[in-house]
Design an enzyme around this catalytic site. Structure first.
Site, PDB file in Angstrom:
ATOM      1  N   HIS A   1      13.068   1.814  40.890  1.00 13.62           N
ATOM      2  CA  HIS A   1      11.861   1.068  40.535  1.00 13.62           C
ATOM      3  C   HIS A   1      10.671   1.484  41.410  1.00 13.62           C
ATOM      4  CE1 HIS A   1      11.969  -1.448  44.172  1.00 13.62           C
ATOM      5  NE2 HIS A   1      13.274  -1.604  43.964  1.00 13.62           N
TER       6      HIS A   1
ATOM      7  N   GLU B   1      20.915  -5.510  42.475  1.00 14.63           N
ATOM      8  CA  GLU B   1      20.971  -5.030  43.850  1.00 14.63           C
ATOM      9  C   GLU B   1      22.008  -5.807  44.662  1.00 14.63           C
ATOM     10  OE1 GLU B   1      20.853  -2.688  45.573  1.00 14.63           O
ATOM     11  OE2 GLU B   1      18.847  -2.302  46.351  1.00 14.63           O
TER      12      GLU B   1
END
Length: 302
Positions: free
Chosen positions: A102, A176
């Site tokens: 990202h 994550e």
């Protein structure tokens, strides 16, 4: 200073001398020499099939037959045995998987521990990085895009995937690592308040634990599940947008590396990595953390 020596040679000596200067043909590779060995006990068996194919590629001997009969390495026919399979099952087709981290997030900018928190948002810089990724990948045809559902990755995926008709799917297995009470703390504060814990996270992550839970080791299991979710989906070219730690785990598990190698790989915001997988689910790393598009209008072709 170069010294030139001249000599007078008879015609027969001259001919012999000139012959000695002619390049000699290179010896046949060992694997071809073995086919010409009259004492080979395999001539009418497995090696005979390969010799037939080498001499006549249009013969009825198939690549799959060759793979099952003769050990191959490298790119001779396929990268069989390149590493362990991440699927343990045969895939419907070979796959190409493009991994993207990202763009810059608010907590990246503030130097905070992010983990699985959904409070860190994509910044304006991060959005521009995502747009650069979209432009850099404009010539790559993708069948599907997978993303972590956590905000910073989700926003990046939506920007990169904008304008494409193929589906964008959010996978929990791309989330994550969960870093408990360290999440949201600045790295400086975490180091000051929890020195032993923070040092373990930074310097010995595979042994970093909170209340008996090892987040990095757990991440390896998550990554293996993510690979199965990705590779068993129909389609041959797949885009994946997610986070740094899970990307490290995805890369390492594909290469057969354990959690102790967690910090052996790094991926920048907007960094692009590419894997190809054969039908056995064995991976070959094609590129790691490409960032040329971050500093130029580079468009990738692969």
């Amino acid at each position: 200073m170069a010294v030139v020596v001249c000599a007078s040679l008879s015609s027969s000596s001259s001919a012999a001398f000139l012959r000695s200067l002619r390049p000699r043909p290179s010896p046949l590779p060992a694997f071809l020499c073995s086919f010409r060995n009259p004492d080979s006990t395999h001539r009418d068996g497995k090696l005979k099939s390969l010799e037939t194919y080498v001499q006549n590629p249009t013969s009825s001997v198939s690549i799959n037959q060759l793979e099952s009969q003769v050990p191959t390495t490298g790119g001779a026919y396929d990268f069989k045995g390149a590493t362990i399979s991440v699927t343990d099952e045969i895939l419907s087709s070979p796959k190409m998987v493009t991994l993207v981290r990202h763009g810059l997030s608010s907590w990246n900018e503030e130097n905070r521990v992010q983990g699985s928190s959904n409070l860190s948002l994509l910044t304006d810089v991060g959005a521009r990085q995502a747009e650069k990724c979209r432009s850099a990948l404009t010539n790559i045809s993708f069948d599907i895009c997978f993303s972590s559902p956590i905000s910073r990755a989700k926003s990046t995926a939506e920007l990169i995937w904008h304008g494409r008709e193929e589906p964008l799917i959010f996978l929990d297995s791309l989330k994550e690592a969960h870093l408990f009470f360290l999440e949201g703390m600045t790295n400086a504060d975490a180091k000051k308040k929890y020195p032993e814990l923070y040092t373990a996270w930074r310097e010995d992550p595979s042994n970093f634990s909170v209340n008996g839970i090892y987040p990095v080791r757990k991440l390896w299991g998550t990554a293996k599940q993510a690979w199965k979710d990705i590779l068993f989906t129909p389609g041959e070219s797949i885009l994946v947008i997610t986070h740094k730690s899970i990307l490290r785990a995805l890369i390492c598990t594909a290469l057969g590396l354990g959690p102790e190698r967690f910090r052996a790989v790094d991926v920048n915001n907007g960094g692009i990595s590419v894997f190809t997988f054969n039908r056995r689910g064995e991976a070959m790393l094609q590129s790691l953390n490409m960032t040329a598009h971050m500093y130029s209008s580079h468009i990738y072709q692969y």
